[in-house]
Design an enzyme around this catalytic site. Sequence first.
Site, PDB file in Angstrom:
ATOM      1  N   SER A  18      13.457   6.389   6.360  1.00 23.49           N
ATOM      2  CA  SER A  18      13.409   6.945   7.712  1.00 23.49           C
ATOM      3  C   SER A  18      12.130   7.781   7.778  1.00 23.49           C
ATOM      4  O   SER A  18      11.056   7.308   7.426  1.00 23.49           O
ATOM      5  CB  SER A  18      14.651   7.784   7.993  1.00 23.49           C
ATOM      6  OG  SER A  18      14.597   8.380   9.272  1.00 23.49           O
ATOM      7  N   LYS A  55      13.121   5.526  14.147  1.00 22.36           N
ATOM      8  CA  LYS A  55      13.572   6.283  12.977  1.00 22.36           C
ATOM      9  C   LYS A  55      14.905   6.991  13.228  1.00 22.36           C
ATOM     10  O   LYS A  55      15.716   7.149  12.307  1.00 22.36           O
ATOM     11  CB  LYS A  55      12.495   7.281  12.547  1.00 22.36           C
ATOM     12  CG  LYS A  55      11.241   6.613  11.994  1.00 22.36           C
ATOM     13  CD  LYS A  55      11.561   5.666  10.842  1.00 22.36           C
ATOM     14  CE  LYS A  55      10.318   5.070  10.223  1.00 22.36           C
ATOM     15  NZ  LYS A  55      10.643   4.136   9.104  1.00 22.36           N
ATOM     16  N   SER A  68       0.843  -1.203   0.000  1.00 23.67           N
ATOM     17  CA  SER A  68       0.000   0.000   0.000  1.00 23.67           C
ATOM     18  C   SER A  68       0.876   1.250   0.000  1.00 23.67           C
ATOM     19  O   SER A  68       2.102   1.168   0.064  1.00 23.67           O
ATOM     20  CB  SER A  68      -0.917   0.019   1.232  1.00 23.67           C
ATOM     21  OG  SER A  68      -0.142   0.122   2.428  1.00 23.67           O
ATOM     22  N   ALA A 101      12.185   6.862  18.152  1.00 26.74           N
ATOM     23  CA  ALA A 101      13.412   6.139  18.510  1.00 26.74           C
ATOM     24  C   ALA A 101      13.829   5.209  17.373  1.00 26.74           C
ATOM     25  O   ALA A 101      15.013   5.110  17.032  1.00 26.74           O
ATOM     26  CB  ALA A 101      13.194   5.339  19.796  1.00 26.74           C
TER      27      ALA A 101
END
Length: 271
Positions: free
Chosen positions: A131, A149, A12, A147
């Site tokens: 990220s 990322k 998705s 945390a």
Amino acid sequence: MKKIILIIGASSGMGKETAKKLIREGHTVYTVARRIDQMQDLKALGGYPMQMDVTSENDIRKVINTIIKEEGKIDVLWNNAGYGLYGSVEDVSLAEARKQMEVNVFGIAAVSQMVVPYMRKAKSGLIINTSSMGGKMYFPMGAWYHASKHAVEGLSDCMRLELKQFNIKVVILEPGFIATEFGSVLIGNFSKVSKQSAYTGMMDKIIEGTKKAAQGNGSSKPSVIADTVNKIVSSKNPKTRYRVGKFAKPMVWMRTYLGDRLFDRIVMSQM
């Protein structure tokens, strides 16, 4: 030039939209996710969907071995699997927190560890790690997501330096607010928290803001990510970071240059 591309997390949103674009560009695109039924449209377009859970080493090994057997190489790996776990540090169970890190961080490491040897052998490769602007900043109730990322940022920076000698490029993608399932997952996580939580008021504000962001001009379309990833794949010398999507650049700028206390005040003014 036609490339062999593996996209992790393509059932998705950003992953699926990007897969469609890369297929149309003429690349050979393998897409994986836990929900293979949601990737049948990619198969119809000419993609190669496979079922895989990033927390299962057996699943990862099976996928990588299949691609290498069929194609002989993997030119591009996009580590895009992940989700947002929201709730206060006090309320979120450590079991859920560990699951967040397992998917968002260790999933990247697990897939990369199995792909890199083939890229080293070919002396060429590109790894894109998803990220978030949340890897450079923070909001309350998102401690475990942020945390994870922040960890992706550090992991990717080290990978970039380690793999440069083998002509393998590592790029960090830092999306802002993108119209995906992220918001509904976030709200779903809050629904699991006790109504007696001391943080109910703050959660309600974040739910309200999340719903508003999903409407109107509050978030960017996944196509902006698709265009960016296509640009990265096509570039001979891609940048180390790409910050794209609603609010990504201004929010990270504020976090970088305004200092902790002022940024805290700005964030909490929305609470």
